[in-house]
Design an enzyme around this catalytic site. Sequence first.
Site, PDB file in Angstrom:
ATOM      1  N   ASP A  15     -13.519   8.683  -2.708  1.00  6.77           N
ATOM      2  CA  ASP A  15     -14.692   9.294  -2.215  1.00  6.77           C
ATOM      3  C   ASP A  15     -15.119   9.870  -0.983  1.00  6.77           C
ATOM      4  O   ASP A  15     -15.810   9.409  -0.310  1.00  6.77           O
ATOM      5  CB  ASP A  15     -15.753   8.349  -2.733  1.00  6.77           C
ATOM      6  N   HIS A  43     -14.528  14.920  -7.753  1.00  4.06           N
ATOM      7  CA  HIS A  43     -14.367  15.230  -6.550  1.00  4.06           C
ATOM      8  C   HIS A  43     -15.381  16.276  -6.377  1.00  4.06           C
ATOM      9  O   HIS A  43     -15.789  17.288  -6.929  1.00  4.06           O
ATOM     10  CB  HIS A  43     -12.919  15.833  -5.948  1.00  4.06           C
TER      11      HIS A  43
END
Length: 426
Positions: A15, A43
């Site tokens: 992340d 993503h």
Amino acid sequence: MNENLLMIIGSQFGDEGKGKFVDLLSNQFDYIVRYQGGDNAGHTIVFDNKTFKLRLIPSGIFNPRNRVVIANGVVLNPITLLEEVKYLKSNGVSTDNLYVSDKCHVIFNFHIEMDKMLEELKGSKKIGTTNKGIGPCYTDKVSRVGIRVCDLFDFNVLLAKIQDNLQIKNVLFSRYGKQIFNPYTIAKQYYELGQQIKPFVINTVALLNYAYERNNKILFEGAQGIMLDIDYGTYPYVTSSNVIGLVSSGTGLAINKIKRILGVVKAYSTRVGSGPFVSEIEEENLAHYIREKGHEYGTVTKRPRRIGWLDLFLLKYVVTVSGISEIAITLIDVLSKVQKIKVCIGYKRNDKQLNYMPSSIEELQKCEPIYEILDGWSEDVSRIKSYDDLPLNLKRYISYIENFLKVRVRFVSVGPDRNQTIIKDN
């Protein structure tokens, strides 16, 4: 140094914002290659003033000049692939430049159910899996009972392999009161899925080696983060694949060493699910402020991420094992208005400072952070275009990171959009 090859990897627990830099740099490359993981890691990319969230298809799909490759190291859920193709097309994004390896191992619905059951049986010791079937699929791969994309196109071959695969799984499902799977029904469903994904399927080993021989530029897009690597991460609270060293085996491209590796580093730390997190912020109000300002919720799971200070001791270890040559700092804008910023510069246990990253999870959980406290900045930096115009204390923060890690910071991201990126060092 081979400038034709670039690897972009997450340097923490995932992340970090890797997708933004794949999108940003994609104009400089001919191929964008995903080489490991599955649809367990999301993503987020902002393209044409729209926010896109993908789990499987590489971020380079938004640039029509790129050939976007899902290579053989990826475990592929064909249902997710088709959902993302439909999602992209409905938003005007072409997938004509997408290629999928015929060697990818396939995630079946019984892998997902096995994932859920195993996590359930662990009770309080659960790892915090995304329940996407990644681990059970990789287990089948190394147990030599896995089923690959190339097996989906012959119904009889597919049926026989599913029958073999389910022999033990159905016994376990039955033993623990779960529904068993009908091999014929599964074979029929996935044969049809195979026909739908067939236009994308190709021998990517041949494709990438041909590209390499012609000196085409190739960008390798990693999933997750290095501290989730099954060998180098906080085992067992990790993913099921190698985040670092899987480029050669995950693509079939025999590269001795990629010298240019861009490590993406969030300006603070986050982690989803269970596992040790030495620099976790204990002040809940501050953690909540950063979580909300940084939109720190899982792309796939929607779970709130745990928030911590930047851990430079951990990053020093990451640089050592990965060979990161340059850094991109993300979400630096989130720290604006935080008056005092801590950075973790070491670990101690029983008042003794450690000079190594513990391998034992039990030892790591007993570690305490050693902090350096830096002055923050109050300015909104989201519209700043030049590094020289950034607040002095922010530049000091970045210099501190560079000096500690002995790695240059090349990019500073001050917001989610592509144009909210400052190039510090060319």
